[in-house]
Design a protein around this motif. Structure first.
Motif, PDB file in Angstrom:
ATOM      1  N   SER A 245       0.834  -1.198   0.000  1.00  0.00           N
ATOM      2  CA  SER A 245       0.000   0.000   0.000  1.00  0.00           C
ATOM      3  C   SER A 245       0.872   1.253   0.000  1.00  0.00           C
ATOM      4  O   SER A 245       2.084   1.199   0.243  1.00  0.00           O
ATOM      5  CB  SER A 245      -0.894   0.013   1.238  1.00  0.00           C
ATOM      6  N   GLN A 246       0.232   2.387  -0.271  1.00  0.00           N
ATOM      7  CA  GLN A 246       0.937   3.663  -0.211  1.00  0.00           C
ATOM      8  C   GLN A 246       1.530   3.878   1.178  1.00  0.00           C
ATOM      9  O   GLN A 246       2.674   4.325   1.320  1.00  0.00           O
ATOM     10  CB  GLN A 246      -0.045   4.805  -0.538  1.00  0.00           C
ATOM     11  N   SER A 247       0.751   3.577   2.209  1.00  0.00           N
ATOM     12  CA  SER A 247       1.226   3.811   3.575  1.00  0.00           C
ATOM     13  C   SER A 247       2.414   2.908   3.916  1.00  0.00           C
ATOM     14  O   SER A 247       3.344   3.340   4.605  1.00  0.00           O
ATOM     15  CB  SER A 247       0.087   3.604   4.581  1.00  0.00           C
ATOM     16  N   THR A 248       2.411   1.673   3.441  1.00  0.00           N
ATOM     17  CA  THR A 248       3.536   0.770   3.699  1.00  0.00           C
ATOM     18  C   THR A 248       4.818   1.328   3.100  1.00  0.00           C
ATOM     19  O   THR A 248       5.881   1.315   3.741  1.00  0.00           O
ATOM     20  CB  THR A 248       3.255  -0.625   3.109  1.00  0.00           C
ATOM     21  N   VAL A 249       4.714   1.838   1.881  1.00  0.00           N
ATOM     22  CA  VAL A 249       5.894   2.399   1.219  1.00  0.00           C
ATOM     23  C   VAL A 249       6.371   3.658   1.946  1.00  0.00           C
ATOM     24  O   VAL A 249       7.566   3.825   2.215  1.00  0.00           O
ATOM     25  CB  VAL A 249       5.585   2.719  -0.257  1.00  0.00           C
ATOM     26  N   ARG A 250       5.438   4.542   2.283  1.00  0.00           N
ATOM     27  CA  ARG A 250       5.808   5.785   2.973  1.00  0.00           C
ATOM     28  C   ARG A 250       6.422   5.505   4.334  1.00  0.00           C
ATOM     29  O   ARG A 250       7.449   6.103   4.711  1.00  0.00           O
ATOM     30  CB  ARG A 250       4.581   6.687   3.141  1.00  0.00           C
ATOM     31  N   GLU A 251       5.807   4.601   5.097  1.00  0.00           N
ATOM     32  CA  GLU A 251       6.284   4.331   6.451  1.00  0.00           C
ATOM     33  C   GLU A 251       7.673   3.705   6.459  1.00  0.00           C
ATOM     34  O   GLU A 251       8.417   3.855   7.419  1.00  0.00           O
ATOM     35  CB  GLU A 251       5.281   3.439   7.185  1.00  0.00           C
ATOM     36  N   THR A 252       8.026   3.018   5.384  1.00  0.00           N
ATOM     37  CA  THR A 252       9.388   2.472   5.280  1.00  0.00           C
ATOM     38  C   THR A 252      10.411   3.596   5.267  1.00  0.00           C
ATOM     39  O   THR A 252      11.436   3.532   5.959  1.00  0.00           O
ATOM     40  CB  THR A 252       9.525   1.629   4.006  1.00  0.00           C
ATOM     41  N   VAL A 253      10.135   4.656   4.505  1.00  0.00           N
ATOM     42  CA  VAL A 253      11.061   5.791   4.452  1.00  0.00           C
ATOM     43  C   VAL A 253      11.056   6.547   5.766  1.00  0.00           C
ATOM     44  O   VAL A 253      12.118   6.937   6.281  1.00  0.00           O
ATOM     45  CB  VAL A 253      10.705   6.724   3.282  1.00  0.00           C
ATOM     46  N   TYR A 254       9.881   6.764   6.343  1.00  0.00           N
ATOM     47  CA  TYR A 254       9.817   7.420   7.651  1.00  0.00           C
ATOM     48  C   TYR A 254      10.692   6.676   8.664  1.00  0.00           C
ATOM     49  O   TYR A 254      11.460   7.279   9.415  1.00  0.00           O
ATOM     50  CB  TYR A 254       8.378   7.433   8.182  1.00  0.00           C
ATOM     51  N   LYS A 255      10.560   5.367   8.672  1.00  0.00           N
ATOM     52  CA  LYS A 255      11.278   4.545   9.664  1.00  0.00           C
ATOM     53  C   LYS A 255      12.790   4.695   9.542  1.00  0.00           C
ATOM     54  O   LYS A 255      13.480   4.912  10.542  1.00  0.00           O
ATOM     55  CB  LYS A 255      10.865   3.081   9.467  1.00  0.00           C
ATOM     56  N   TRP A 256      13.284   4.601   8.309  1.00  0.00           N
ATOM     57  CA  TRP A 256      14.738   4.562   8.134  1.00  0.00           C
ATOM     58  C   TRP A 256      15.406   5.929   8.150  1.00  0.00           C
ATOM     59  O   TRP A 256      16.638   6.010   8.193  1.00  0.00           O
ATOM     60  CB  TRP A 256      15.070   3.827   6.831  1.00  0.00           C
ATOM     61  N   THR A 257      14.644   6.993   8.127  1.00  0.00           N
ATOM     62  CA  THR A 257      15.255   8.317   8.211  1.00  0.00           C
ATOM     63  C   THR A 257      15.349   8.834   9.633  1.00  0.00           C
ATOM     64  O   THR A 257      15.753   9.970   9.851  1.00  0.00           O
ATOM     65  CB  THR A 257      14.503   9.339   7.333  1.00  0.00           C
ATOM     66  N   ARG A 258      15.009   8.007  10.616  1.00  0.00           N
ATOM     67  CA  ARG A 258      15.283   8.357  12.012  1.00  0.00           C
ATOM     68  C   ARG A 258      16.740   8.001  12.301  1.00  0.00           C
ATOM     69  O   ARG A 258      17.136   6.839  12.155  1.00  0.00           O
ATOM     70  CB  ARG A 258      14.364   7.583  12.952  1.00  0.00           C
ATOM     71  N   PRO A 259      17.564   8.966  12.702  1.00  0.00           N
ATOM     72  CA  PRO A 259      18.996   8.677  12.935  1.00  0.00           C
ATOM     73  C   PRO A 259      19.230   7.531  13.902  1.00  0.00           C
ATOM     74  O   PRO A 259      20.133   6.705  13.685  1.00  0.00           O
ATOM     75  CB  PRO A 259      19.525  10.005  13.497  1.00  0.00           C
ATOM     76  N   CYS A 260      18.424   7.450  14.952  1.00  0.00           N
ATOM     77  CA  CYS A 260      18.645   6.412  15.956  1.00  0.00           C
ATOM     78  C   CYS A 260      18.405   5.016  15.385  1.00  0.00           C
ATOM     79  O   CYS A 260      18.919   4.030  15.916  1.00  0.00           O
ATOM     80  CB  CYS A 260      17.750   6.640  17.175  1.00  0.00           C
ATOM     81  N   PHE A 261      17.636   4.925  14.316  1.00  0.00           N
ATOM     82  CA  PHE A 261      17.298   3.613  13.759  1.00  0.00           C
ATOM     83  C   PHE A 261      18.476   2.970  13.045  1.00  0.00           C
ATOM     84  O   PHE A 261      18.488   1.757  12.827  1.00  0.00           O
ATOM     85  CB  PHE A 261      16.101   3.734  12.807  1.00  0.00           C
ATOM     86  N   ILE A 262      19.466   3.772  12.659  1.00  0.00           N
ATOM     87  CA  ILE A 262      20.664   3.207  12.035  1.00  0.00           C
ATOM     88  C   ILE A 262      21.870   3.357  12.961  1.00  0.00           C
ATOM     89  O   ILE A 262      23.016   3.343  12.514  1.00  0.00           O
ATOM     90  CB  ILE A 262      20.956   3.839  10.660  1.00  0.00           C
ATOM     91  N   GLY A 263      21.580   3.495  14.257  1.00  0.00           N
ATOM     92  CA  GLY A 263      22.653   3.481  15.241  1.00  0.00           C
ATOM     93  C   GLY A 263      23.370   4.792  15.450  1.00  0.00           C
ATOM     94  O   GLY A 263      24.417   4.836  16.115  1.00  0.00           O
ATOM     95  N   GLU A 264      22.830   5.891  14.924  1.00  0.00           N
ATOM     96  CA  GLU A 264      23.450   7.195  15.128  1.00  0.00           C
ATOM     97  C   GLU A 264      22.872   7.860  16.368  1.00  0.00           C
ATOM     98  O   GLU A 264      21.762   7.564  16.788  1.00  0.00           O
ATOM     99  CB  GLU A 264      23.225   8.096  13.911  1.00  0.00           C
ATOM    100  N   GLY A 265      23.628   8.783  16.918  1.00  0.00           N
ATOM    101  CA  GLY A 265      23.134   9.536  18.052  1.00  0.00           C
ATOM    102  C   GLY A 265      22.007  10.469  17.635  1.00  0.00           C
ATOM    103  O   GLY A 265      21.916  10.876  16.482  1.00  0.00           O
ATOM    104  N   CYS A 266      21.137  10.797  18.571  1.00  0.00           N
ATOM    105  CA  CYS A 266      20.016  11.681  18.271  1.00  0.00           C
ATOM    106  C   CYS A 266      20.494  13.122  18.160  1.00  0.00           C
ATOM    107  O   CYS A 266      21.058  13.663  19.126  1.00  0.00           O
ATOM    108  CB  CYS A 266      18.952  11.571  19.361  1.00  0.00           C
ATOM    109  N   PRO A 267      20.298  13.766  17.002  1.00  0.00           N
ATOM    110  CA  PRO A 267      20.720  15.162  16.855  1.00  0.00           C
ATOM    111  C   PRO A 267      19.795  16.141  17.565  1.00  0.00           C
ATOM    112  O   PRO A 267      20.041  17.341  17.554  1.00  0.00           O
ATOM    113  CB  PRO A 267      20.684  15.373  15.333  1.00  0.00           C
ATOM    114  N   HIS A 268      18.731  15.626  18.196  1.00  0.00           N
ATOM    115  CA  HIS A 268      17.755  16.484  18.861  1.00  0.00           C
ATOM    116  C   HIS A 268      17.818  16.337  20.383  1.00  0.00           C
ATOM    117  O   HIS A 268      16.920  16.810  21.085  1.00  0.00           O
ATOM    118  CB  HIS A 268      16.351  16.147  18.356  1.00  0.00           C
TER     119      HIS A 268
END
Length: 347
Positions: A245-268
């Motif tokens: 679905s559209q939401s499945t595709v969009r949520e994949t990008v939302y998920k992986w653009t969180r820095p903490c999700f790829i092991g980076e420190g939170c810039p916020h």
């Protein structure tokens, strides 16, 4: 000014801070912090702040107003979006915390940075994504999620610059992965629920590299769910229910653009243990979270920064040159001037 403080010029302090972050932050984080602190250095110069020892809570509030009104010479807008201002001031707070550690400002000065309260819509309103953010995400996914559905979705966005509807529209039969010139056919099929934005004018064949073709083959031969959609078609990006679905595709990008999700420190400066945005369905609560449309903008900017002619980018991404310039190319005025100079020099 406290007698315990040691003089430090704003520009020198920023250099020290960025050098310290290179030990524990991703390259794109350092780049984004450098970009956010550049206006602060300019403000200090305008206001004759030559020594950080002289900063006060009142001065920081004056900087917030100055920044919000878009006074920075490198700004492309008259007034900053709330999310952009929040990111700028959050980075300033982190910077001043470092400055306290090197005895340049009082230890509690960072708490006096006036961070605006954002509504949920404000938190995701900053739609710019620098191209430098994509490679670390792609490298992480390739290493730990190789040939997964998420990997394929991100790969399609980054290497073709397609829209969300383009990812959904691809069938297995649209993928030419074994020829010497592999590529993907984007086909307008409105009668079976996969229209393209500009109808038949959006139809095109996009070449992909051999490396991208190999990932797609490994996905098709491996984890891809063997499932037809409601119209009997075999989608490339599938789920147990059929076509993604559209939401499945969009949520994949939302998920992986969180820095903490790829092991980076939170810039916020958020605690991942307490941050609600770490939950899958609440990823958009992260100020660093970006949409597929932002990835598309970043792809356009990367192509243009790499010297790819505007006409070629237009054909590959199915967008007119005017639309690319107005809505997709997020390069700064200075960067665009550098491109023009390069093109003139090579003419």
């Amino acid at each position: 000014m406290s007698d315990d403080l040691e003089p430090l010029a704003p520009a020198d302090a920023v250099d020290l801070y960025l050098d310290s972050r290179r030990d524990d932050a991703a390259a794109w984080t350092v780049t984004s912090h450098e970009s956010r602190l550049r206006p602060f250095v300019e403000w200090c110069r305008v206001e004759d702040v030559e020594n950080l020892n002289d900063l006060s809570g009142r001065a920081l509030y004056q900087y917030r107003v100055w920044r919000r009104e878009g006074n920075y010479s490198g700004a492309d807008v008259e007034e900053l979006a709330p999310a952009t201002l929040e990111s700028a001031l959050t980075t300033l707070r982190t910077f001043l915390r470092f400055c306290a550690q090197v005895d340049a400002v009082p230890s509690d000065l960072y708490t006096k940075v006036p961070i605006p309260d954002l509504s949920r819509s404000d938190e995701v309103s900053d739609s710019k994504m620098v191209p430098e953010r994509a490679p670390p995400i792609m490298e992480y996914v390739e290493r730990y999620e190789y040939a997964s559905r998420d990997h394929v979705i991100l790969l399609l966005f980054w290497h073709t610059g397609c829209r969300t509807g383009g990812v959904r529209a691809l069938d297995l039969g649209d993928c030419d992965l074994d020829s010497e010139n592999p590529g993907l056919s984007f086909v307008h099929r409105p009668d079976t629920d996969t229209p393209l934005k500009n109808d038949e004018k959006s139809e095109r064949f996009n070449r992909v590299s051999g490396e991208v073709a190999q990932v797609l083959r490994d996905y098709v031969d491996g984890p891809r769910v063997e499932q037809l959609d409601d119209h009997g078609r075999a989608p490339l990006v599938s789920t147990t229910y059929g076509r993604a679905s559209q939401s499945t595709v969009r949520e994949t990008v939302y998920k992986w653009t969180r820095p903490c999700f790829i092991g980076e420190g939170c810039p916020h400066d958020r605690d991942p243990e307490e941050c609600e945005a770490t939950a899958y369905k609440k990823a958009t609560g992260c100020p660093s979270c970006r949409s597929p449309h932002d990835w598309r903008k970043a792809r356009v900017t990367k192509y243009r920064n790499d010297g790819v002619p505007r006409s070629i980018v237009s054909d590959r991404l199915d967008a007119s040159e005017r639309v690319l310039d107005k809505h997709y190319d997020r390069a700064s005025k200075r960067k665009r001037a550098e491109r023009r100079w390069t093109e003139i020099s090579q003419a």
